[in-house]
Design a protein around this motif. Sequence first.
Motif, PDB file in Angstrom:
ATOM      1  N   PHE A   1      67.189  59.683  37.996  1.00  0.00           N
ATOM      2  CA  PHE A   1      68.209  58.503  37.289  1.00  0.00           C
ATOM      3  C   PHE A   1      68.145  58.801  35.845  1.00  0.00           C
ATOM      4  O   PHE A   1      68.494  57.892  35.050  1.00  0.00           O
ATOM      5  CB  PHE A   1      67.527  57.266  37.770  1.00  0.00           C
ATOM      6  N   SER A   2      67.186  59.934  35.347  1.00  0.00           N
ATOM      7  CA  SER A   2      67.377  60.316  33.856  1.00  0.00           C
ATOM      8  C   SER A   2      68.806  60.624  33.325  1.00  0.00           C
ATOM      9  O   SER A   2      69.722  61.463  33.895  1.00  0.00           O
ATOM     10  CB  SER A   2      66.498  61.282  33.707  1.00  0.00           C
ATOM     11  N   LEU A   3      69.282  60.624  31.988  1.00  0.00           N
ATOM     12  CA  LEU A   3      70.356  60.940  31.440  1.00  0.00           C
ATOM     13  C   LEU A   3      70.058  61.748  30.332  1.00  0.00           C
ATOM     14  O   LEU A   3      70.748  61.691  29.368  1.00  0.00           O
ATOM     15  CB  LEU A   3      71.341  59.805  31.008  1.00  0.00           C
ATOM     16  N   ALA A   4      68.739  62.161  30.100  1.00  0.00           N
ATOM     17  CA  ALA A   4      68.000  62.939  28.948  1.00  0.00           C
ATOM     18  C   ALA A   4      69.249  64.046  28.884  1.00  0.00           C
ATOM     19  O   ALA A   4      69.666  64.667  29.883  1.00  0.00           O
ATOM     20  CB  ALA A   4      67.016  63.329  29.402  1.00  0.00           C
ATOM     21  N   ASP A   5      69.714  64.309  27.366  1.00  0.00           N
ATOM     22  CA  ASP A   5      70.307  65.430  27.225  1.00  0.00           C
ATOM     23  C   ASP A   5      71.791  65.448  27.712  1.00  0.00           C
ATOM     24  O   ASP A   5      72.448  66.484  27.562  1.00  0.00           O
ATOM     25  CB  ASP A   5      69.740  66.774  27.628  1.00  0.00           C
ATOM     26  N   ARG A   6      72.321  63.903  27.874  1.00  0.00           N
ATOM     27  CA  ARG A   6      73.547  63.761  28.410  1.00  0.00           C
ATOM     28  C   ARG A   6      74.324  62.930  27.358  1.00  0.00           C
ATOM     29  O   ARG A   6      73.737  61.941  26.876  1.00  0.00           O
ATOM     30  CB  ARG A   6      73.801  63.092  29.725  1.00  0.00           C
ATOM     31  N   THR A   7      75.525  63.200  26.918  1.00  0.00           N
ATOM     32  CA  THR A   7      76.337  62.295  26.176  1.00  0.00           C
ATOM     33  C   THR A   7      77.311  61.675  26.829  1.00  0.00           C
ATOM     34  O   THR A   7      78.199  62.124  27.477  1.00  0.00           O
ATOM     35  CB  THR A   7      77.095  63.376  25.161  1.00  0.00           C
ATOM     36  N   VAL A   8      77.576  60.048  26.884  1.00  0.00           N
ATOM     37  CA  VAL A   8      78.485  59.626  27.415  1.00  0.00           C
ATOM     38  C   VAL A   8      79.356  58.826  26.562  1.00  0.00           C
ATOM     39  O   VAL A   8      78.600  57.912  25.714  1.00  0.00           O
ATOM     40  CB  VAL A   8      77.682  58.664  28.401  1.00  0.00           C
ATOM     41  N   MET A   9      80.493  58.647  26.907  1.00  0.00           N
ATOM     42  CA  MET A   9      81.600  58.143  25.950  1.00  0.00           C
ATOM     43  C   MET A   9      81.502  56.692  26.677  1.00  0.00           C
ATOM     44  O   MET A   9      81.773  56.808  27.895  1.00  0.00           O
ATOM     45  CB  MET A   9      82.804  58.627  25.840  1.00  0.00           C
TER      46      MET A   9
ATOM     47  N   ASP B   1      79.391  64.564  28.676  1.00  0.00           N
ATOM     48  CA  ASP B   1      79.206  64.543  30.132  1.00  0.00           C
ATOM     49  C   ASP B   1      79.491  63.454  30.883  1.00  0.00           C
ATOM     50  O   ASP B   1      79.845  63.655  31.929  1.00  0.00           O
ATOM     51  CB  ASP B   1      77.616  64.578  30.244  1.00  0.00           C
ATOM     52  N   GLY B   2      79.892  62.310  30.233  1.00  0.00           N
ATOM     53  CA  GLY B   2      80.275  61.190  31.295  1.00  0.00           C
ATOM     54  C   GLY B   2      81.274  60.291  30.214  1.00  0.00           C
ATOM     55  O   GLY B   2      80.944  60.213  29.224  1.00  0.00           O
ATOM     56  N   LEU B   3      82.049  59.619  30.932  1.00  0.00           N
ATOM     57  CA  LEU B   3      82.984  58.643  30.453  1.00  0.00           C
ATOM     58  C   LEU B   3      82.848  57.100  31.320  1.00  0.00           C
ATOM     59  O   LEU B   3      83.112  57.379  32.474  1.00  0.00           O
ATOM     60  CB  LEU B   3      84.260  59.122  30.408  1.00  0.00           C
ATOM     61  N   VAL B   4      82.874  56.221  30.510  1.00  0.00           N
ATOM     62  CA  VAL B   4      82.764  54.733  31.126  1.00  0.00           C
ATOM     63  C   VAL B   4      84.000  54.041  30.341  1.00  0.00           C
ATOM     64  O   VAL B   4      83.999  53.981  29.297  1.00  0.00           O
ATOM     65  CB  VAL B   4      81.465  54.218  30.999  1.00  0.00           C
ATOM     66  N   ASN B   5      84.968  53.896  31.336  1.00  0.00           N
ATOM     67  CA  ASN B   5      86.273  53.248  31.071  1.00  0.00           C
ATOM     68  C   ASN B   5      85.864  51.872  31.335  1.00  0.00           C
ATOM     69  O   ASN B   5      86.159  51.147  32.306  1.00  0.00           O
ATOM     70  CB  ASN B   5      87.173  53.662  32.017  1.00  0.00           C
ATOM     71  N   ASN B   6      85.353  51.143  30.090  1.00  0.00           N
ATOM     72  CA  ASN B   6      84.885  49.564  30.240  1.00  0.00           C
ATOM     73  C   ASN B   6      85.982  48.826  29.550  1.00  0.00           C
ATOM     74  O   ASN B   6      86.201  47.625  29.963  1.00  0.00           O
ATOM     75  CB  ASN B   6      83.668  49.425  29.690  1.00  0.00           C
TER      76      ASN B   6
END
Length: 253
Positions: free
Chosen positions: A6-14, A87-92
Motif C-alpha cells: 500500500f506504499s506510494l514511496a518514490d511515486r509521483t501522483v497528479m 506515476d499516477g493521475l487522479v481525475n478529481n
Amino acid sequence: MDLGAFSLADRTVMVTGANTGIGQGIALSIGRAGGKVIGVGRSSMQETASRMAEIGAEFVEERADLGSVAEAQAMFARAWSAHGPIDGLVNNAGIIKRVDAVDFTEDDWDSVMDINLKTMFFLSQSIGKQAIAAGRAARVVNIASMLSFQGGIRVASYTASKSGVLGITRLLANEWAARGINVNAVAPGYIETNNTEALRNDPDRSAAILGRIPAGRWGVPSDIGDAAVFLLAPASNYMHGAVIPVDGGWLAR
C-alpha cells in the motif's frame, strides 16, 4: 512505517482539484502513503500545501483552467518535464449545475461536461501517451459518483458526465491493461465538504440522507483518499476497469 503493497514511496501522483474537499483529502492520503503530489487547479492550493508540509509530504502546485483541454494538456506536459515522470493521475476536479431539466441551458451542459468528462479523458490520454512511449507502468483513478449509477434530480449534465466517467474508465482499462496501465474509479457517496455544507445544515435533508446510509454518518475526504491510495498502490495490481463505491452503504440500501 512500512506500508508494503500500500506504499506510494518514490511515486509521483497528479491530483486535479486538490485545493479543497475530496481533492485535498486525496492529496493528504497520498502523502501519508509516502507519495509526492502535484496538485492542479485554478485557485491557490496553499492550505493543501501547508497540510502536506505538516505531515512531511512533498507537494507542488500547477495552475491550470481545466475547462480548457489545450491548457490542461500543456500543463501536463510541463509538469511531466519539471516534476516527472508521473506515476499516477487522479481525475478529481469537477463542477455541478443544479437546474430543472426544462430550464437547462447549453452553458449549463457544456461547462460541466468540459471539466468533468472531456478534460478527464484528455488528461488520461496525456499520461497514457507518456507511459506507453516510455514503457512505464501508470495508474489512473477517476472520481465517479453515486450518479454514475443513479439519475439524480436537476443535475442533467453532472449525471451525464459521471455516467461517462464510468464508461471511459472501463474503455481505457480495456485498451491499456495489457500495457501496464491500471484505470479504475472511486464513486464517493455523501462526503463532508464545502459542497455539502448546505445539506448538512438542513436538519430535514440531513436526516433523510443519513436515514438511507447504513453506516449512519457522512463520509470524510480521507475515506475517498484512502480508497484512491489503494488503487494507486501495488495492492491493486490486478484491478482494471473497477469502480469502488465509498458511500457508507448507500447503494446497498
